[in-house]
Design a protein around this motif. Sequence first.
Motif, PDB file in Angstrom:
ATOM      1  N   THR A 288      41.047  31.731  34.994  1.00 44.53           N
ATOM      2  CA  THR A 288      40.878  32.766  36.025  1.00 44.53           C
ATOM      3  C   THR A 288      40.457  32.212  37.371  1.00 44.53           C
ATOM      4  OG1 THR A 288      38.562  33.185  35.456  1.00 44.53           O
ATOM      5  CG2 THR A 288      40.242  34.431  34.261  1.00 44.53           C
ATOM      6  N   ASP A 289      40.082  30.923  37.415  1.00 50.65           N
ATOM      7  CA  ASP A 289      39.622  30.370  38.694  1.00 50.65           C
ATOM      8  C   ASP A 289      40.185  28.984  38.971  1.00 50.65           C
ATOM      9  OD1 ASP A 289      37.856  30.161  41.083  1.00 50.65           O
ATOM     10  OD2 ASP A 289      36.890  28.617  39.886  1.00 50.65           O
ATOM     11  N   TRP A 290      39.966  28.044  38.063  1.00 48.11           N
ATOM     12  CA  TRP A 290      40.199  26.640  38.405  1.00 48.11           C
ATOM     13  C   TRP A 290      41.676  26.315  38.620  1.00 48.11           C
ATOM     14  CZ3 TRP A 290      42.422  22.052  36.856  1.00 48.11           C
ATOM     15  CH2 TRP A 290      41.895  20.891  37.416  1.00 48.11           C
ATOM     16  N   ILE A 291      42.527  26.630  37.647  1.00 43.34           N
ATOM     17  CA  ILE A 291      43.956  26.327  37.831  1.00 43.34           C
ATOM     18  C   ILE A 291      44.543  27.099  39.005  1.00 43.34           C
ATOM     19  CG2 ILE A 291      46.246  26.553  36.805  1.00 43.34           C
ATOM     20  CD1 ILE A 291      45.140  25.767  34.150  1.00 43.34           C
ATOM     21  N   PRO A 292      44.353  28.426  39.115  1.00 41.90           N
ATOM     22  CA  PRO A 292      44.946  29.139  40.254  1.00 41.90           C
ATOM     23  C   PRO A 292      44.449  28.639  41.606  1.00 41.90           C
ATOM     24  CG  PRO A 292      44.270  30.687  38.549  1.00 41.90           C
ATOM     25  CD  PRO A 292      43.706  29.345  38.162  1.00 41.90           C
ATOM     26  N   ARG A 293      43.235  28.128  41.639  1.00 46.30           N
ATOM     27  CA  ARG A 293      42.679  27.678  42.918  1.00 46.30           C
ATOM     28  C   ARG A 293      42.999  26.222  43.209  1.00 46.30           C
ATOM     29  NH1 ARG A 293      37.576  25.608  43.511  1.00 46.30           N
ATOM     30  NH2 ARG A 293      37.010  26.418  41.454  1.00 46.30           N
ATOM     31  N   MET A 354      41.265  26.012  51.547  1.00 50.66           N
ATOM     32  CA  MET A 354      41.193  27.416  51.924  1.00 50.66           C
ATOM     33  C   MET A 354      40.423  28.223  50.888  1.00 50.66           C
ATOM     34  SD  MET A 354      42.720  27.570  54.817  1.00 50.66           S
ATOM     35  CE  MET A 354      43.285  29.235  55.116  1.00 50.66           C
ATOM     36  N   ALA A 355      40.595  27.857  49.606  1.00 52.06           N
ATOM     37  CA  ALA A 355      39.852  28.550  48.554  1.00 52.06           C
ATOM     38  C   ALA A 355      38.359  28.324  48.702  1.00 52.06           C
ATOM     39  CB  ALA A 355      40.339  28.082  47.183  1.00 52.06           C
ATOM     40  N   LEU A 356      37.970  27.090  49.050  1.00 46.72           N
ATOM     41  CA  LEU A 356      36.549  26.797  49.242  1.00 46.72           C
ATOM     42  C   LEU A 356      35.981  27.615  50.390  1.00 46.72           C
ATOM     43  CD1 LEU A 356      34.030  25.171  48.580  1.00 46.72           C
ATOM     44  CD2 LEU A 356      34.877  23.368  50.078  1.00 46.72           C
ATOM     45  N   LEU A 357      36.729  27.719  51.487  1.00 41.18           N
ATOM     46  CA  LEU A 357      36.275  28.523  52.625  1.00 41.18           C
ATOM     47  C   LEU A 357      36.148  29.993  52.234  1.00 41.18           C
ATOM     48  CD1 LEU A 357      38.379  26.905  55.490  1.00 41.18           C
ATOM     49  CD2 LEU A 357      35.911  26.719  55.157  1.00 41.18           C
ATOM     50  N   ALA A 358      37.100  30.466  51.444  1.00 41.87           N
ATOM     51  CA  ALA A 358      37.032  31.870  51.009  1.00 41.87           C
ATOM     52  C   ALA A 358      35.803  32.114  50.147  1.00 41.87           C
ATOM     53  CB  ALA A 358      38.300  32.234  50.246  1.00 41.87           C
ATOM     54  N   ARG A 359      35.479  31.154  49.239  1.00 49.78           N
ATOM     55  CA  ARG A 359      34.311  31.312  48.371  1.00 49.78           C
ATOM     56  C   ARG A 359      33.021  31.288  49.176  1.00 49.78           C
ATOM     57  NH1 ARG A 359      35.115  30.107  42.852  1.00 49.78           N
ATOM     58  NH2 ARG A 359      33.167  28.958  42.672  1.00 49.78           N
ATOM     59  N   MET A 360      33.034  30.576  50.313  1.00 45.68           N
ATOM     60  CA  MET A 360      31.846  30.520  51.161  1.00 45.68           C
ATOM     61  C   MET A 360      31.751  31.713  52.099  1.00 45.68           C
ATOM     62  SD  MET A 360      31.814  26.460  52.137  1.00 45.68           S
ATOM     63  CE  MET A 360      30.312  26.615  53.112  1.00 45.68           C
ATOM     64  N   GLY A 361      32.776  32.602  52.057  1.00 49.21           N
ATOM     65  CA  GLY A 361      32.751  33.776  52.908  1.00 49.21           C
ATOM     66  C   GLY A 361      33.289  33.542  54.293  1.00 49.21           C
ATOM     67  N   ALA A 362      33.919  32.383  54.522  1.00 50.52           N
ATOM     68  CA  ALA A 362      34.447  32.075  55.848  1.00 50.52           C
ATOM     69  C   ALA A 362      35.818  32.692  56.074  1.00 50.52           C
ATOM     70  CB  ALA A 362      34.537  30.555  56.048  1.00 50.52           C
ATOM     71  N   LEU A 363      36.468  33.191  55.017  1.00 53.46           N
ATOM     72  CA  LEU A 363      37.771  33.825  55.127  1.00 53.46           C
ATOM     73  C   LEU A 363      37.701  35.219  54.536  1.00 53.46           C
ATOM     74  CD1 LEU A 363      40.211  30.989  53.987  1.00 53.46           C
ATOM     75  CD2 LEU A 363      39.609  31.615  56.316  1.00 53.46           C
ATOM     76  N   ASP A 364      38.624  36.046  54.963  1.00 53.17           N
ATOM     77  CA  ASP A 364      38.766  37.361  54.370  1.00 53.17           C
ATOM     78  C   ASP A 364      39.171  37.182  52.915  1.00 53.17           C
ATOM     79  OD1 ASP A 364      39.426  39.859  53.528  1.00 53.17           O
ATOM     80  OD2 ASP A 364      40.918  40.255  55.084  1.00 53.17           O
ATOM     81  N   PRO A 365      38.369  37.625  51.962  1.00 52.63           N
ATOM     82  CA  PRO A 365      38.696  37.395  50.548  1.00 52.63           C
ATOM     83  C   PRO A 365      39.991  38.058  50.116  1.00 52.63           C
ATOM     84  CG  PRO A 365      36.888  38.948  50.757  1.00 52.63           C
ATOM     85  CD  PRO A 365      37.116  38.390  52.123  1.00 52.63           C
ATOM     86  N   ASP A 366      40.466  39.059  50.878  1.00 54.31           N
ATOM     87  CA  ASP A 366      41.709  39.730  50.531  1.00 54.31           C
ATOM     88  C   ASP A 366      42.931  39.097  51.177  1.00 54.31           C
ATOM     89  OD1 ASP A 366      40.369  41.631  48.965  1.00 54.31           O
ATOM     90  OD2 ASP A 366      39.858  42.777  50.762  1.00 54.31           O
ATOM     91  N   GLY A 367      42.731  37.919  51.852  1.00 50.53           N
ATOM     92  CA  GLY A 367      43.868  37.211  52.448  1.00 50.53           C
ATOM     93  C   GLY A 367      44.355  37.936  53.686  1.00 50.53           C
ATOM     94  N   PRO A 368      45.528  37.545  54.207  1.00 49.46           N
ATOM     95  CA  PRO A 368      46.361  36.452  53.695  1.00 49.46           C
ATOM     96  C   PRO A 368      45.873  35.100  54.201  1.00 49.46           C
ATOM     97  CG  PRO A 368      47.455  37.468  55.535  1.00 49.46           C
ATOM     98  CD  PRO A 368      46.163  38.248  55.326  1.00 49.46           C
ATOM     99  N   TRP A 369      46.486  34.031  53.728  1.00 50.23           N
ATOM    100  CA  TRP A 369      46.001  32.686  54.021  1.00 50.23           C
ATOM    101  C   TRP A 369      47.091  31.832  54.637  1.00 50.23           C
ATOM    102  CZ3 TRP A 369      45.646  35.246  49.413  1.00 50.23           C
ATOM    103  CH2 TRP A 369      44.424  35.889  49.218  1.00 50.23           C
ATOM    104  N   GLY A 370      47.859  32.387  55.495  1.00 45.72           N
ATOM    105  CA  GLY A 370      48.891  31.640  56.209  1.00 45.72           C
ATOM    106  C   GLY A 370      49.351  32.477  57.371  1.00 45.72           C
ATOM    107  N   THR A 371      50.219  31.954  58.227  1.00 44.86           N
ATOM    108  CA  THR A 371      50.742  32.714  59.343  1.00 44.86           C
ATOM    109  C   THR A 371      52.247  32.578  59.370  1.00 44.86           C
ATOM    110  OG1 THR A 371      50.530  30.832  60.845  1.00 44.86           O
ATOM    111  CG2 THR A 371      48.669  32.346  60.731  1.00 44.86           C
TER     112      THR A 371
END
Length: 554
Positions: A288-293, A354-371
């Motif tokens: 649920t976390d390690w492989i997908p991330r 990007m996953a690490l930043l999301a876990r630290m709250g630096a990104l919107d957890p609902d994405g998106p993660w590209g432009t």
Amino acid sequence: MEAVAAALAADDPLPLLSLASTLLSAFEDRPSLGRPQESALPARDEVLQTFFDLPLVETSALLAAVAGLAGDEMLRHRVRREIGSRAHVLPRWLLAMDEAEPVDGVFEMRHVLGDGENLVVGVRLPGGSELCAAVHVDHNLGTLVKDAYVVPGSLRELVELMRTTADDPDTTITGLDPADARARITEAIELGAITVPPIETDTWPACRPLVEWAVGLLPDGGTGYERPEWTDADKQALADRFFASPFGAGLDDADRRSLLDSLLWFGTDYGPGDPLRWSPVAVGILLTDWIPRKIVADVPHLAQAPELLRAFIRFSHAERGIRAGLTEETLAAVDEWEPEYQEIIRSPRPQGPMALLARMGALDPDGPWGTAGDDEPATFGEIMLERLYPAVGGARALDELDDAPLPDEPFDRSRVPEEVRERAVEVLVLVDQCCRALFDRELRTAARRLLARIARDDPQALRRGRADTTAAAICWIAAKANDVFDTGGLTVKQLLDWFGVSANTPSQRGRTLLEALGVRATDYAYGPLDLGSPEFLTSARRARLIAARDRYRG
């Protein structure tokens, strides 16, 4: 003050020590990422000063307890002078906390699957009262303190209670060197203090100052946690042993070997560091976390992980002699988490940094993660389209892609430098024989084109090595780029057996030839081979790419 008075009146020293510990924890000034100190709280010394200014027996008791736990020698001397001037009657154990001593023996309670352990330490206060600190160190979270509590009573009584309560054939309680216990608990506390997000329970970190004081009474000079050392050769030998076992029968191909590398990476670098001990908790974290991330690969590749994991769990538990009931529980966890896993890998998600930043709250957890350009958020379809580009050489090539069959064309000798023509013909004979036996005319054309391109771009790469390993590697590259091993019913082992070459051929000889084509090792570590041109792709492979292109555009 009423709470302090009640604690002071109790026969047990623990209530007052717990109050002091909670107070110290609230005003602790150690750095704690993710849990900054509340700005509304005054400094610890400012709060303590109010106790110095209010000469009550309750403040004297609290000052004595705080000074005993804090490990601050200047504060201790100041408190002694203040209490001496007040002439309050306090319990002897409270005034002589520096005379406390550890109870002989430290105990470790651990489960055979190695998710974590409880370390139990006893302290005897002046006057004979005893208390025990039980610290739970969790390896799945990084070998840090996940919880702890302090209880009154003797160490032997607590250990016996734990032994009786557990009543588990898979759990053992053994003695532990006190110095090693101090080193392990101290490391686990410090790691937990800088972990994001911070771990909090009903008793932790409120009891941390009290636990640290108790642990600090143990001798120093011990050895902390040492992760088992697994070399690349060790992991390779383990992988070979698995695929050669009945548990790995029929699974030995490049895709699953790549996935097993990931499972061994997780097993050796995370958790308890033993890739042969799988627990339901570890399975949940992995799926649920390690492989997908962590693992960047396409869905068909990642979708195979649960099946491979089941086989590897059976193999691992058999090697470690783990009880069948535990194996069944662990396999049930795979069944439980697989639906969520399959959904996650088919969804857009942050990965890597990007996953690490999301876990630290630096990104919107609902994405998106590209432009998609002009700082507009990338859609799911655009993200997936970009993953198709490397197979054909970019967006324009994907737009112009067709599914016309590759022609049955002869080998283009004109592209081969004179100095390697003889070797190229020698390899060609073997390639053609293999394609007649195992593949079709389209794949033979793709393999012939690959051979000609390698001879033209890097003649030395073709000249090195034996003709049979070179031919086997070229056929493997052609098949891998066209998803033959995933969709055609052929395994890598069958291909290599036809040539009579070793299982290392794709990873060794294949690596050299791919580099001659300009494909880096990281480009094919996971998922299909992307060769950057449709000239090497069969009509079936291009038809699948076209279908994916149109689906993602929709």
